[in-house]
Design a protein around this motif. Structure first.
Motif, mmCIF file in Angstrom:
data_model
loop_
_atom_site.group_PDB
_atom_site.id
_atom_site.type_symbol
_atom_site.label_atom_id
_atom_site.label_comp_id
_atom_site.label_asym_id
_atom_site.label_seq_id
_atom_site.Cartn_x
_atom_site.Cartn_y
_atom_site.Cartn_z
ATOM 1 N N VAL A 1 1.710 62.005 -11.616
ATOM 2 C CA VAL A 1 0.981 61.956 -10.352
ATOM 3 C C VAL A 1 0.796 60.494 -9.971
ATOM 4 O O VAL A 1 0.813 59.606 -10.819
ATOM 5 C CB VAL A 1 -0.392 62.669 -10.442
ATOM 6 C CG1 VAL A 1 -0.220 64.144 -10.725
ATOM 7 C CG2 VAL A 1 -1.284 62.021 -11.469
ATOM 8 N N SER A 2 0.589 60.270 -8.704
ATOM 9 C CA SER A 2 0.360 58.907 -8.213
ATOM 10 C C SER A 2 -1.131 58.642 -8.126
ATOM 11 O O SER A 2 -1.922 59.542 -7.828
ATOM 12 C CB SER A 2 0.978 58.726 -6.828
ATOM 13 O OG SER A 2 2.372 58.787 -6.908
ATOM 14 N N ILE A 3 -1.508 57.405 -8.411
ATOM 15 C CA ILE A 3 -2.871 56.954 -8.176
ATOM 16 C C ILE A 3 -2.780 55.701 -7.311
ATOM 17 O O ILE A 3 -1.761 55.012 -7.303
ATOM 18 C CB ILE A 3 -3.649 56.666 -9.483
ATOM 19 C CG1 ILE A 3 -2.953 55.584 -10.317
ATOM 20 C CG2 ILE A 3 -3.823 57.927 -10.297
ATOM 21 C CD1 ILE A 3 -3.762 55.139 -11.519
ATOM 22 N N SER A 4 -3.831 55.421 -6.606
ATOM 23 C CA SER A 4 -3.861 54.247 -5.745
ATOM 24 C C SER A 4 -4.961 53.319 -6.233
ATOM 25 O O SER A 4 -6.075 53.750 -6.504
ATOM 26 C CB SER A 4 -4.136 54.680 -4.305
ATOM 27 O OG SER A 4 -4.232 53.556 -3.467
ATOM 28 N N VAL A 5 -4.636 52.046 -6.365
ATOM 29 C CA VAL A 5 -5.588 51.043 -6.825
ATOM 30 C C VAL A 5 -5.627 49.929 -5.792
ATOM 31 O O VAL A 5 -4.587 49.430 -5.370
ATOM 32 C CB VAL A 5 -5.166 50.472 -8.204
ATOM 33 C CG1 VAL A 5 -6.122 49.397 -8.664
ATOM 34 C CG2 VAL A 5 -5.050 51.577 -9.221
ATOM 35 N N LYS A 6 -6.826 49.530 -5.404
ATOM 36 C CA LYS A 6 -6.985 48.427 -4.458
ATOM 37 C C LYS A 6 -7.286 47.150 -5.229
ATOM 38 O O LYS A 6 -8.151 47.122 -6.098
ATOM 39 C CB LYS A 6 -8.139 48.703 -3.486
ATOM 40 C CG LYS A 6 -7.934 49.923 -2.620
ATOM 41 C CD LYS A 6 -7.082 49.583 -1.452
ATOM 42 C CE LYS A 6 -7.041 50.774 -0.508
ATOM 43 N NZ LYS A 6 -6.140 50.566 0.581
ATOM 44 N N THR A 7 -6.555 46.100 -4.918
ATOM 45 C CA THR A 7 -6.795 44.785 -5.501
ATOM 46 C C THR A 7 -6.309 43.740 -4.504
ATOM 47 O O THR A 7 -5.638 44.063 -3.522
ATOM 48 C CB THR A 7 -6.087 44.642 -6.869
ATOM 49 O OG1 THR A 7 -6.534 43.450 -7.510
ATOM 50 C CG2 THR A 7 -4.584 44.609 -6.735
ATOM 51 N N SER A 8 -6.632 42.499 -4.750
ATOM 52 C CA SER A 8 -6.174 41.453 -3.832
ATOM 53 C C SER A 8 -4.691 41.183 -4.062
ATOM 54 O O SER A 8 -4.153 41.423 -5.149
ATOM 55 C CB SER A 8 -6.976 40.162 -4.051
ATOM 56 O OG SER A 8 -6.614 39.567 -5.285
ATOM 57 N N GLN A 9 -4.054 40.680 -3.055
ATOM 58 C CA GLN A 9 -2.628 40.345 -3.151
ATOM 59 C C GLN A 9 -2.412 39.290 -4.234
ATOM 60 O O GLN A 9 -1.460 39.371 -5.011
ATOM 61 C CB GLN A 9 -2.110 39.828 -1.798
ATOM 62 C CG GLN A 9 -0.625 39.543 -1.770
ATOM 63 C CD GLN A 9 0.232 40.790 -1.926
ATOM 64 O OE1 GLN A 9 -0.140 41.868 -1.485
ATOM 65 N NE2 GLN A 9 1.365 40.653 -2.584
ATOM 66 N N ALA A 10 -3.322 38.328 -4.316
ATOM 67 C CA ALA A 10 -3.192 37.262 -5.315
ATOM 68 C C ALA A 10 -3.299 37.827 -6.731
ATOM 69 O O ALA A 10 -2.512 37.453 -7.612
ATOM 70 C CB ALA A 10 -4.268 36.197 -5.087
ATOM 71 N N ASP A 11 -4.263 38.728 -6.966
ATOM 72 C CA ASP A 11 -4.407 39.323 -8.293
ATOM 73 C C ASP A 11 -3.194 40.168 -8.658
ATOM 74 O O ASP A 11 -2.733 40.150 -9.796
ATOM 75 C CB ASP A 11 -5.681 40.178 -8.380
ATOM 76 C CG ASP A 11 -6.947 39.338 -8.461
ATOM 77 O OD1 ASP A 11 -6.848 38.108 -8.650
ATOM 78 O OD2 ASP A 11 -8.038 39.930 -8.337
ATOM 79 N N LYS A 12 -2.686 40.903 -7.689
ATOM 80 C CA LYS A 12 -1.491 41.728 -7.941
ATOM 81 C C LYS A 12 -0.317 40.833 -8.348
ATOM 82 O O LYS A 12 0.400 41.124 -9.308
ATOM 83 C CB LYS A 12 -1.129 42.545 -6.709
ATOM 84 C CG LYS A 12 0.125 43.389 -6.913
ATOM 85 C CD LYS A 12 0.528 44.125 -5.652
ATOM 86 C CE LYS A 12 1.836 44.860 -5.886
ATOM 87 N NZ LYS A 12 2.366 45.440 -4.661
ATOM 88 N N LYS A 13 -0.153 39.734 -7.637
ATOM 89 C CA LYS A 13 0.956 38.825 -7.934
ATOM 90 C C LYS A 13 0.808 38.217 -9.323
ATOM 91 O O LYS A 13 1.770 38.178 -10.100
ATOM 92 C CB LYS A 13 1.021 37.721 -6.874
ATOM 93 C CG LYS A 13 2.184 36.779 -7.050
ATOM 94 C CD LYS A 13 2.227 35.720 -5.970
ATOM 95 C CE LYS A 13 3.455 34.867 -6.204
ATOM 96 N NZ LYS A 13 3.294 33.494 -5.867
ATOM 97 N N LYS A 14 -0.390 37.739 -9.657
ATOM 98 C CA LYS A 14 -0.617 37.133 -10.972
ATOM 99 C C LYS A 14 -0.384 38.144 -12.097
ATOM 100 O O LYS A 14 0.251 37.836 -13.101
ATOM 101 C CB LYS A 14 -2.049 36.585 -11.069
ATOM 102 C CG LYS A 14 -2.288 35.344 -10.258
ATOM 103 C CD LYS A 14 -3.752 34.938 -10.346
ATOM 104 C CE LYS A 14 -4.076 33.840 -9.361
ATOM 105 N NZ LYS A 14 -5.511 33.543 -9.320
ATOM 106 N N ALA A 15 -0.918 39.363 -11.914
ATOM 107 C CA ALA A 15 -0.749 40.402 -12.934
ATOM 108 C C ALA A 15 0.728 40.759 -13.083
ATOM 109 O O ALA A 15 1.229 40.888 -14.208
ATOM 110 C CB ALA A 15 -1.569 41.635 -12.575
#
Length: 92
Positions: free
Chosen positions: A9-23
């Motif tokens: 199943v899909s889940i949706s997570v909200k985070t900042s663009q900067a955090d997504k890029k770093k992770a």
């Protein structure tokens, strides 16, 4: 494995663009994509019965507490105390 366990199943997570890029950069360096890394986190949380790491407030770190105690001692001994008027109290 049960049929229900095989279905993804899909889940949706909200985070900042900067955090997504770093992770993504960190996980990429480990040979993982974000989806795999999040699934590892979920599986580890299930195995641990909670978060797989300790969550702490950095305010209570040993170094911070030592610094606060050092400053409290200086104030108690009237060392290097500088007074500042922070609010206009109407006095001139």
């Amino acid at each position: 494995m049960l049929e229900a366990e095989k279905k993804k199943v899909s889940i949706s997570v909200k985070t900042s663009q900067a955090d997504k890029k770093k992770a993504a950069e960190i996980f990429d360096g480990l040979g993982l994509n974000l989806s795999t890394a999040i699934n590892i986190f979920i599986k580890k949380s299930i195995a641990e019965g909670g978060l797989p790491f300790e969550v702490k407030d950095p305010f209570y770190s040993e170094a911070n507490q030592a610094e606060l105690n050092r400053r409290f001692k200086k104030v108690a001994n009237n060392e290097n105390i500088q007074y500042h008027q922070l609010l206009d109290d109407g006095k001139q």
